[in-house]
Write a protein that holds these residues in place. Structure first.
Motif, mmCIF file in Angstrom:
data_model
loop_
_atom_site.group_PDB
_atom_site.id
_atom_site.type_symbol
_atom_site.label_atom_id
_atom_site.label_comp_id
_atom_site.label_asym_id
_atom_site.label_seq_id
_atom_site.Cartn_x
_atom_site.Cartn_y
_atom_site.Cartn_z
ATOM 1 N N ASN A 2 0.826 -1.207 0.000
ATOM 2 C CA ASN A 2 0.000 0.000 0.000
ATOM 3 C C ASN A 2 0.863 1.262 0.000
ATOM 4 O O ASN A 2 2.077 1.223 0.172
ATOM 5 C CB ASN A 2 -0.967 -0.013 1.184
ATOM 6 C CG ASN A 2 -0.232 0.007 2.509
ATOM 7 O OD1 ASN A 2 0.970 0.233 2.571
ATOM 8 N ND2 ASN A 2 -0.967 -0.229 3.573
ATOM 9 N N ILE A 3 0.215 2.382 -0.183
ATOM 10 C CA ILE A 3 0.922 3.653 -0.320
ATOM 11 C C ILE A 3 1.615 4.049 0.978
ATOM 12 O O ILE A 3 2.730 4.575 0.948
ATOM 13 C CB ILE A 3 -0.053 4.743 -0.798
ATOM 14 C CG1 ILE A 3 -0.493 4.430 -2.219
ATOM 15 C CG2 ILE A 3 0.583 6.119 -0.714
ATOM 16 C CD1 ILE A 3 -1.433 5.417 -2.814
ATOM 17 N N GLY A 4 0.997 3.804 2.116
ATOM 18 C CA GLY A 4 1.610 4.146 3.406
ATOM 19 C C GLY A 4 2.929 3.427 3.624
ATOM 20 O O GLY A 4 3.903 4.023 4.079
ATOM 21 N N ARG A 6 4.874 2.235 1.251
ATOM 22 C CA ARG A 6 5.827 2.777 0.267
ATOM 23 C C ARG A 6 6.403 4.110 0.737
ATOM 24 O O ARG A 6 7.587 4.374 0.578
ATOM 25 C CB ARG A 6 5.151 2.980 -1.083
ATOM 26 C CG ARG A 6 4.790 1.734 -1.775
ATOM 27 C CD ARG A 6 5.958 1.255 -2.572
ATOM 28 N NE ARG A 6 5.520 0.147 -3.413
ATOM 29 C CZ ARG A 6 6.327 -0.574 -4.110
ATOM 30 N NH1 ARG A 6 7.600 -0.320 -4.110
ATOM 31 N NH2 ARG A 6 5.865 -1.566 -4.820
ATOM 32 N N LEU A 7 5.546 4.965 1.312
ATOM 33 C CA LEU A 7 6.023 6.252 1.807
ATOM 34 C C LEU A 7 6.993 6.075 2.974
ATOM 35 O O LEU A 7 7.997 6.783 3.062
ATOM 36 C CB LEU A 7 4.856 7.143 2.206
ATOM 37 C CG LEU A 7 4.059 7.748 1.057
ATOM 38 C CD1 LEU A 7 2.872 8.534 1.587
ATOM 39 C CD2 LEU A 7 4.936 8.631 0.204
ATOM 40 N N ARG A 8 6.689 5.144 3.876
ATOM 41 C CA ARG A 8 7.610 4.863 4.987
ATOM 42 C C ARG A 8 8.938 4.369 4.453
ATOM 43 O O ARG A 8 10.000 4.775 4.931
ATOM 44 C CB ARG A 8 6.999 3.839 5.941
ATOM 45 C CG ARG A 8 6.035 4.428 6.935
ATOM 46 C CD ARG A 8 5.668 3.442 8.017
ATOM 47 N NE ARG A 8 5.022 2.245 7.501
ATOM 48 C CZ ARG A 8 3.724 2.143 7.235
ATOM 49 N NH1 ARG A 8 2.931 3.164 7.446
ATOM 50 N NH2 ARG A 8 3.221 1.016 6.768
ATOM 51 N N GLN A 9 8.901 3.508 3.462
ATOM 52 C CA GLN A 9 10.123 2.990 2.860
ATOM 53 C C GLN A 9 10.915 4.113 2.188
ATOM 54 O O GLN A 9 12.137 4.188 2.321
ATOM 55 C CB GLN A 9 9.772 1.908 1.837
ATOM 56 C CG GLN A 9 10.948 1.173 1.281
ATOM 57 C CD GLN A 9 10.524 0.110 0.281
ATOM 58 O OE1 GLN A 9 9.508 0.249 -0.405
ATOM 59 N NE2 GLN A 9 11.306 -0.948 0.196
ATOM 60 N N LEU A 10 10.226 5.020 1.505
ATOM 61 C CA LEU A 10 10.892 6.142 0.854
ATOM 62 C C LEU A 10 11.543 7.065 1.882
ATOM 63 O O LEU A 10 12.672 7.522 1.686
ATOM 64 C CB LEU A 10 9.899 6.925 -0.004
ATOM 65 C CG LEU A 10 10.473 8.132 -0.740
ATOM 66 C CD1 LEU A 10 11.560 7.688 -1.726
ATOM 67 C CD2 LEU A 10 9.378 8.893 -1.444
ATOM 68 N N ILE A 11 10.868 7.323 2.983
ATOM 69 C CA ILE A 11 11.432 8.173 4.032
ATOM 70 C C ILE A 11 12.679 7.531 4.621
ATOM 71 O O ILE A 11 13.689 8.209 4.845
ATOM 72 C CB ILE A 11 10.376 8.474 5.114
ATOM 73 C CG1 ILE A 11 9.311 9.402 4.533
ATOM 74 C CG2 ILE A 11 11.005 9.093 6.351
ATOM 75 C CD1 ILE A 11 8.097 9.583 5.400
ATOM 76 N N VAL A 12 12.639 6.231 4.842
ATOM 77 C CA VAL A 12 13.817 5.522 5.350
ATOM 78 C C VAL A 12 14.977 5.650 4.370
ATOM 79 O O VAL A 12 16.118 5.919 4.767
ATOM 80 C CB VAL A 12 13.488 4.035 5.622
ATOM 81 C CG1 VAL A 12 14.742 3.228 5.871
ATOM 82 C CG2 VAL A 12 12.542 3.922 6.804
#
Length: 76
Positions: A2-4, A6-12
């Motif tokens: 899900n998008i959430g 993916r966003l957490r992964q991108l921030i990491v």
């Protein structure tokens, strides 16, 4: 995924990119025997410029590595 997630992964990965850029600059200054980049405005500007140019390449490499690890693909 899900998008959430993916966003957490991108921030990491963004944080990892910043850490890699700063750590490599510190190590370069230590090995070169130069004053640390934060002691001058020019050093800070140079780090920012190198981050803007090289940062996307590091981020791209991290994202590709994570995609390969997540999908189970291994380089041949």
């Amino acid at each position: 995924m899900n998008i959430g997630a993916r966003l957490r992964q991108l921030i990491v990965f963004l944080v990892m990119t910043v850490v890699l850029m700063v750590a490599s600059r510190i190590m370069f200054d230590l090995l070169a025997g130069r004053p640390m980049f934060w002691t001058s405005e020019e050093g800070m500007q140079l780090l920012l410029w190198h981050s803007l140019v090289g940062g996307p390449f590091i981020l791209f490499a991290l994202l590709v590595a994570a995609q390969r690890a997540g999908s189970g693909n291994t380089p041949q």
